[in-house]
Design a protein around this motif. Sequence first.
Motif, mmCIF file in Angstrom:
data_model
loop_
_atom_site.group_PDB
_atom_site.id
_atom_site.type_symbol
_atom_site.label_atom_id
_atom_site.label_comp_id
_atom_site.label_asym_id
_atom_site.label_seq_id
_atom_site.Cartn_x
_atom_site.Cartn_y
_atom_site.Cartn_z
ATOM 1 N N GLU A 37 38.963 29.458 43.494
ATOM 2 C CA GLU A 37 38.795 30.964 43.713
ATOM 3 C C GLU A 37 39.852 31.141 44.686
ATOM 4 N N VAL A 38 40.229 32.771 44.164
ATOM 5 C CA VAL A 38 41.729 33.210 44.893
ATOM 6 C C VAL A 38 41.154 34.400 45.809
ATOM 7 N N LEU A 39 41.033 34.390 47.045
ATOM 8 C CA LEU A 39 40.645 35.479 47.824
ATOM 9 C C LEU A 39 41.826 36.234 48.418
ATOM 10 N N LEU A 40 42.214 37.306 47.787
ATOM 11 C CA LEU A 40 43.302 38.173 48.304
ATOM 12 C C LEU A 40 43.012 39.235 49.124
ATOM 13 N N ILE A 41 43.014 39.046 50.522
ATOM 14 C CA ILE A 41 42.481 40.105 51.457
ATOM 15 C C ILE A 41 43.685 40.968 51.904
ATOM 16 N N ASN A 42 43.481 42.227 51.271
ATOM 17 C CA ASN A 42 44.462 43.229 51.636
ATOM 18 C C ASN A 42 44.361 43.556 52.992
ATOM 19 N N ASP A 43 45.429 43.478 53.781
ATOM 20 C CA ASP A 43 45.036 44.084 55.274
ATOM 21 C C ASP A 43 45.692 45.332 55.374
ATOM 22 N N GLY A 44 45.382 46.295 54.705
ATOM 23 C CA GLY A 44 46.067 47.549 54.823
ATOM 24 C C GLY A 44 47.369 47.919 54.487
ATOM 25 N N PHE A 56 47.312 41.068 39.053
ATOM 26 C CA PHE A 56 46.843 39.615 38.934
ATOM 27 C C PHE A 56 45.404 39.516 38.501
ATOM 28 N N ALA A 57 44.479 40.215 39.346
ATOM 29 C CA ALA A 57 43.003 40.180 39.218
ATOM 30 C C ALA A 57 42.584 40.425 37.752
ATOM 31 N N GLU A 58 43.272 41.120 37.109
ATOM 32 C CA GLU A 58 42.688 41.703 35.742
ATOM 33 C C GLU A 58 43.136 40.773 34.958
ATOM 34 N N LYS A 59 44.098 39.735 35.076
ATOM 35 C CA LYS A 59 44.586 38.766 34.275
ATOM 36 C C LYS A 59 44.000 37.259 34.503
ATOM 37 N N ASP A 60 43.354 37.249 35.695
ATOM 38 C CA ASP A 60 42.522 35.960 35.719
ATOM 39 C C ASP A 60 41.347 36.276 36.818
ATOM 40 N N SER A 61 40.457 35.743 36.089
ATOM 41 C CA SER A 61 38.821 36.059 36.721
ATOM 42 C C SER A 61 38.689 35.346 37.993
ATOM 43 N N ARG A 62 39.411 34.395 38.469
ATOM 44 C CA ARG A 62 39.274 33.433 39.580
ATOM 45 C C ARG A 62 39.776 34.162 40.825
ATOM 46 N N ILE A 63 40.522 35.249 40.473
ATOM 47 C CA ILE A 63 40.963 36.214 41.824
ATOM 48 C C ILE A 63 39.830 37.325 42.191
ATOM 49 N N ARG A 64 39.640 37.444 43.448
ATOM 50 C CA ARG A 64 38.850 38.715 44.022
ATOM 51 C C ARG A 64 39.952 39.301 44.920
ATOM 52 N N VAL A 65 39.969 40.383 44.731
ATOM 53 C CA VAL A 65 40.682 41.534 45.892
ATOM 54 C C VAL A 65 39.972 42.221 46.701
ATOM 55 N N ILE A 66 40.076 41.973 48.119
ATOM 56 C CA ILE A 66 39.264 42.714 49.182
ATOM 57 C C ILE A 66 40.031 43.446 49.753
ATOM 58 N N SER A 67 40.075 44.760 49.982
ATOM 59 C CA SER A 67 40.708 45.746 50.663
ATOM 60 C C SER A 67 40.315 46.164 52.024
ATOM 61 N N LYS A 68 41.022 46.199 53.098
ATOM 62 C CA LYS A 68 40.417 46.612 54.242
ATOM 63 C C LYS A 68 41.513 47.494 55.117
ATOM 64 N N GLU A 69 40.899 47.917 56.346
ATOM 65 C CA GLU A 69 42.064 48.630 57.054
ATOM 66 C C GLU A 69 42.861 47.341 57.958
ATOM 67 N N ASN A 70 43.783 47.957 58.585
ATOM 68 C CA ASN A 70 44.888 47.022 58.907
ATOM 69 C C ASN A 70 44.153 46.500 59.978
ATOM 70 N N GLU A 71 43.932 44.952 60.300
ATOM 71 C CA GLU A 71 43.535 44.671 61.646
ATOM 72 C C GLU A 71 44.122 43.212 62.274
ATOM 73 N N GLY A 72 45.044 42.886 61.371
ATOM 74 C CA GLY A 72 45.785 41.450 61.771
ATOM 75 C C GLY A 72 45.307 40.430 60.937
ATOM 76 N N VAL A 73 46.329 39.221 61.212
ATOM 77 C CA VAL A 73 45.975 38.391 60.388
ATOM 78 C C VAL A 73 44.708 37.398 60.638
ATOM 79 N N SER A 74 44.366 37.506 62.042
ATOM 80 C CA SER A 74 43.210 36.733 62.608
ATOM 81 C C SER A 74 41.859 37.457 61.786
ATOM 82 N N ALA A 75 41.755 38.682 61.796
ATOM 83 C CA ALA A 75 40.891 39.316 61.304
ATOM 84 C C ALA A 75 40.571 39.164 59.628
ATOM 85 N N THR A 76 41.797 39.146 59.245
ATOM 86 C CA THR A 76 41.954 38.942 57.649
ATOM 87 C C THR A 76 41.668 37.506 57.217
#
Length: 330
Positions: A37-44, A56-76
């Motif tokens: 499973e591919v978790l793409l965590i968009n950090d703002g 990419f997520a539309e083409k492959d069901s193994r992808i999940r996109v999670i968008s959030k406000e910018n918090e830095g790489v550790s929180a992401t």
Amino acid sequence: MEKSLQKVSMIVPVYNGAKTLPRCLDSILGQTYENIEVLLINDGSKDDSEKICRAFAEKDSRIRVISKENEGVSATRNRGIEEAAGTYIQFTDCDDYLAKDYIENMVNAMELHGADIVIAGYTRWKEDNGTVKQPETIFYTDKTEFSGQFFHLYNRWFLNTPWNKLFRREKIHCGFPMDMSLGEDLLFNLAYLKECETIQVCSCAGYQYCMEDGNSLGIQFREDKFANSLYLHEQVLAFVRDILGMTCEEEWKDETFLKEFRFSITNLLKVEDMDEQRKKEWILSWSGEEEVRKSYLRSRVSALPDKLLRWMVLHKKRQWIYPVFRLFVR
């Protein structure tokens, strides 16, 4: 070997990575090991990163996109850990990419002896030049065995990063520290290694690490850089003493700390909007730390600048560091 059925959660922090993200995702989706499973965590992100992720997520069901406000790489990364459902976890930075058989090799290495972690090599790219970094393949049955090779691996940059490793999700009890922007990866890895009994080191170098430019946090001058390096050094010594049982200080050969000491000096000397007196004061303060002297007594250094620093610190000629090192900085 029979194909593993265990799912791998691929955690990809994404921040303004539009230029390199397609290459990264193509390499992940093209893996020979398909149970991911591919978790793409968009950090703002402020560029087209989220748009690329969702395409990419539309083409492959193994992808999940999670968008959030910018918090830095550790929180992401921590958000990725929270969302992960796989037995294993692997981290990939969006400006890097993977060889096609990377995950398959990592899972096979993990399951060969039922290890708690796999620590692998990697290929470092700077512009068009690739350098393969490979440790020796070896399985450690306990921490006592591992202790003998800890500094060999650490000083060659195999323990510092999260992306050349495969983790068991159930053993991750501490996330990435939120109060640091340098060295948080190392602290996460040390916390995880505390939970490990068996450790597999693998010579696989399928992770393609693409070095950042001169604006990266690890390169630019920061007044807290040396203090941060000293703190990480102290955490490393605490780990080898308290967790690995290395009580003989002569075995604490933290060459990485001494390289960071030298980098702090050279980066300081490159600063243009600081007067000479201030620079001299910083250098005298850093080089006067007792732990710097102790580290030079315990460790060998090979590069000429490091040998010069060692001599000046140990022979109490610290006032020479500024004029001598100006010769190395252009």
